[in-house]
Design a protein around this motif. Structure first.
Motif, PDB file in Angstrom:
ATOM      1  N   ASN A 178       3.186   7.425   2.528  1.00  0.00           N
ATOM      2  CA  ASN A 178       4.043   7.019   1.407  1.00  0.00           C
ATOM      3  C   ASN A 178       5.250   6.263   1.971  1.00  0.00           C
ATOM      4  OD1 ASN A 178       5.505   9.062   2.542  1.00  0.00           O
ATOM      5  ND2 ASN A 178       5.846  10.184   0.655  1.00  0.00           N
ATOM      6  N   VAL A 190      -0.396  13.410   6.619  1.00  0.00           N
ATOM      7  CA  VAL A 190      -0.873  12.026   6.771  1.00  0.00           C
ATOM      8  C   VAL A 190      -1.101  11.724   8.235  1.00  0.00           C
ATOM      9  CG1 VAL A 190      -0.186   9.615   6.594  1.00  0.00           C
ATOM     10  CG2 VAL A 190       0.175  11.160   4.668  1.00  0.00           C
ATOM     11  N   THR A 226      -2.633   4.161   6.361  1.00  0.00           N
ATOM     12  CA  THR A 226      -3.127   3.753   5.041  1.00  0.00           C
ATOM     13  C   THR A 226      -2.725   4.732   3.955  1.00  0.00           C
ATOM     14  OG1 THR A 226      -5.025   2.722   6.118  1.00  0.00           O
ATOM     15  CG2 THR A 226      -5.204   3.101   3.764  1.00  0.00           C
ATOM     16  N   MET A 227      -2.580   6.026   4.290  1.00  0.00           N
ATOM     17  CA  MET A 227      -2.243   7.048   3.305  1.00  0.00           C
ATOM     18  C   MET A 227      -0.757   7.403   3.316  1.00  0.00           C
ATOM     19  SD  MET A 227      -4.859   7.721   1.539  1.00  0.00           S
ATOM     20  CE  MET A 227      -4.134   9.111   0.693  1.00  0.00           C
ATOM     21  N   TYR A 269      -1.683  15.530  -1.176  1.00  0.00           N
ATOM     22  CA  TYR A 269      -0.379  15.198  -1.751  1.00  0.00           C
ATOM     23  C   TYR A 269      -0.144  15.983  -3.046  1.00  0.00           C
ATOM     24  CZ  TYR A 269       0.982  11.004   0.974  1.00  0.00           C
ATOM     25  OH  TYR A 269       1.404  10.131   1.940  1.00  0.00           O
ATOM     26  N   TYR A 303      -5.370  12.084  -1.115  1.00  0.00           N
ATOM     27  CA  TYR A 303      -4.430  12.238  -2.220  1.00  0.00           C
ATOM     28  C   TYR A 303      -4.399  13.682  -2.734  1.00  0.00           C
ATOM     29  CZ  TYR A 303      -4.040   7.160  -2.463  1.00  0.00           C
ATOM     30  OH  TYR A 303      -3.785   5.847  -2.161  1.00  0.00           O
ATOM     31  N   ASN A 360       0.944   4.088  -2.873  1.00  0.00           N
ATOM     32  CA  ASN A 360       0.765   5.516  -2.602  1.00  0.00           C
ATOM     33  C   ASN A 360       1.900   6.341  -3.210  1.00  0.00           C
ATOM     34  OD1 ASN A 360      -1.563   4.998  -1.154  1.00  0.00           O
ATOM     35  ND2 ASN A 360      -0.543   4.988   0.833  1.00  0.00           N
ATOM     36  N   SER A 361       3.120   5.902  -3.001  1.00  0.00           N
ATOM     37  CA  SER A 361       4.265   6.647  -3.555  1.00  0.00           C
ATOM     38  C   SER A 361       4.232   6.650  -5.074  1.00  0.00           C
ATOM     39  CB  SER A 361       5.578   6.027  -3.064  1.00  0.00           C
ATOM     40  OG  SER A 361       5.799   6.318  -1.707  1.00  0.00           O
ATOM     41  N   VAL A 388       1.241   8.952  -6.321  1.00  0.00           N
ATOM     42  CA  VAL A 388       1.487  10.374  -6.077  1.00  0.00           C
ATOM     43  C   VAL A 388       2.614  10.889  -6.957  1.00  0.00           C
ATOM     44  CG1 VAL A 388       2.297  12.024  -4.360  1.00  0.00           C
ATOM     45  CG2 VAL A 388       0.583  10.324  -3.732  1.00  0.00           C
ATOM     46  N   ARG A 426       0.833  -1.203   0.000  1.00  0.00           N
ATOM     47  CA  ARG A 426       0.000   0.000   0.000  1.00  0.00           C
ATOM     48  C   ARG A 426       0.872   1.259   0.000  1.00  0.00           C
ATOM     49  NH1 ARG A 426      -5.419   1.582   0.571  1.00  0.00           N
ATOM     50  NH2 ARG A 426      -5.382   3.844   0.317  1.00  0.00           N
ATOM     51  N   PHE A 427       1.965   1.224   0.767  1.00  0.00           N
ATOM     52  CA  PHE A 427       2.880   2.380   0.777  1.00  0.00           C
ATOM     53  C   PHE A 427       3.540   2.552  -0.591  1.00  0.00           C
ATOM     54  CE2 PHE A 427       3.456   0.549   5.237  1.00  0.00           C
ATOM     55  CZ  PHE A 427       2.341   1.199   5.712  1.00  0.00           C
TER      56      PHE A 427
END
Length: 296
Positions: free
Chosen positions: A241, A234, A238-239, A160, A157, A91-92, A95, A87-88
């Motif tokens: 990065n 953050v 979950t969100m 971000y 997001y 996200n990265s 984004v 998940r990380f």
């Protein structure tokens, strides 16, 4: 013989400096594949004697059984986060990709308007954009946070991506490069009946590929390694990065040397995409920097 030897001797400090840059990466790579007993060994081994992937996934690990020599692997942690460590990574990747594509499109539009259109006050606008690069970005950290919080974008997001789209250096770089494109080419397209949007997309953008590739590397690396702003906005794992997740993991596990291989495995997976991306676009990066320096 003497004339050929001196250049090599003169480059020795550069080789030594290059090695010092590689040593931390080598240590990270080897530690990620060391078993727990080798991690706690003193003095340490520089080459793993019994390499293993337990730092990523340990099939022997049982959460109901406590064992000093067995720790959960990287993909066996973060059970409360959907997708775990991936998940990380997602996200990265999301984004960094979104910011890179959108910021380059916006910056190229701004550069086109500043260099190829008869825009009133374009010199003043360009000076303001360049002057904004003199202001440290940390100055805008609190105002940006307050704006994002008032919009209800914390832990999203949007927080971000939206604040990161305006990049003054990218506009400056693309303006310098776009000045190398002949104005006669733009005028010929206008005479043929092409609109400004079509000229920008069909004529200018293909010629901007080296500069866009060079800036894409800078933006991707910057956003992939971005830590402070995601740490501020953050509030949920979950969100997070990769840099934020890695920092939190290091803070909670670093006191136990048996978890060091897991931290190194996470560091390896975090740094690997940026290395691959740079190697793929290295030619465009060098060419873009060189052309911008000549024309600027």
């Amino acid at each position: 013989m003497r004339r050929n030897l001196w250049p090599t001797i003169a480059r020795l400090p550069l080789y030594v400096f290059g090695l010092t840059m590689l040593v931390p990466f080598y240590w990270m790579l080897t530690a990620a594949f060391k078993p727990v007993p080798e991690l706690t060994k003193n003095p340490p081994d520089f080459v793993p004697r019994d390499p293993t992937v337990d730092a990523f996934y340990d099939s022997v690990y049982d959460p109901d059984v406590r064992h000093d020599q067995v720790v959960p692997g990287l993909f066996q942690r973060f059970v409360d986060v959907p997708g775990g460590f991936w998940r990380f990574m997602f996200n990265s990747l999301l984004v960094a990709t979104t910011i890179t594509v959108l910021s380059l499109l916006l910056a190229s539009l701004a550069a086109y308007a500043l260099t190829k259109m008869d825009l009133p006050g374009r010199r003043v606008i360009f000076v303001v954009i360049v002057a904004s690069m003199m202001v440290p970005w940390q100055v805008s950290l609190i105002p940006n946070y307050l704006i994002v919080r008032n919009l209800g974008w914390l832990n999203t997001y949007q927080a971000y991506i939206i604040p990161a789209l305006a990049k003054a250096f990218v506009v400056f770089f693309l303006v310098q490069y776009m000045r190398s494109i002949p104005n006669e080419l733009i005028q010929a397209a206008r005479v043929d009946g092409a609109g400004e949007w079509r000229i920008w997309w069909r004529v200018v953008m293909p010629l901007m590929r080296p500069a866009l590739a060079a800036m894409a590397i800078f933006v991707v690396l910057g956003e992939w390694n971005n830590f402070l702003w995601p740490l501020v906005i953050v509030q949920d794992d979950t969100m997070a990065n990769l840099p934020v997740a890695l920092s939190r993991m290091n803070a909670s596990l670093a006191f136990n040397p048996q978890n060091m291989a897991v931290i190194m495995a996470a560091s390896l997976l975090t740094s690997l995409p940026t290395v691959i991306f740079f190697l793929l676009f290295q030619k465009h990066f060098t060419r873009g920097i060189a052309l911008s320096g000549i024309k600027g």
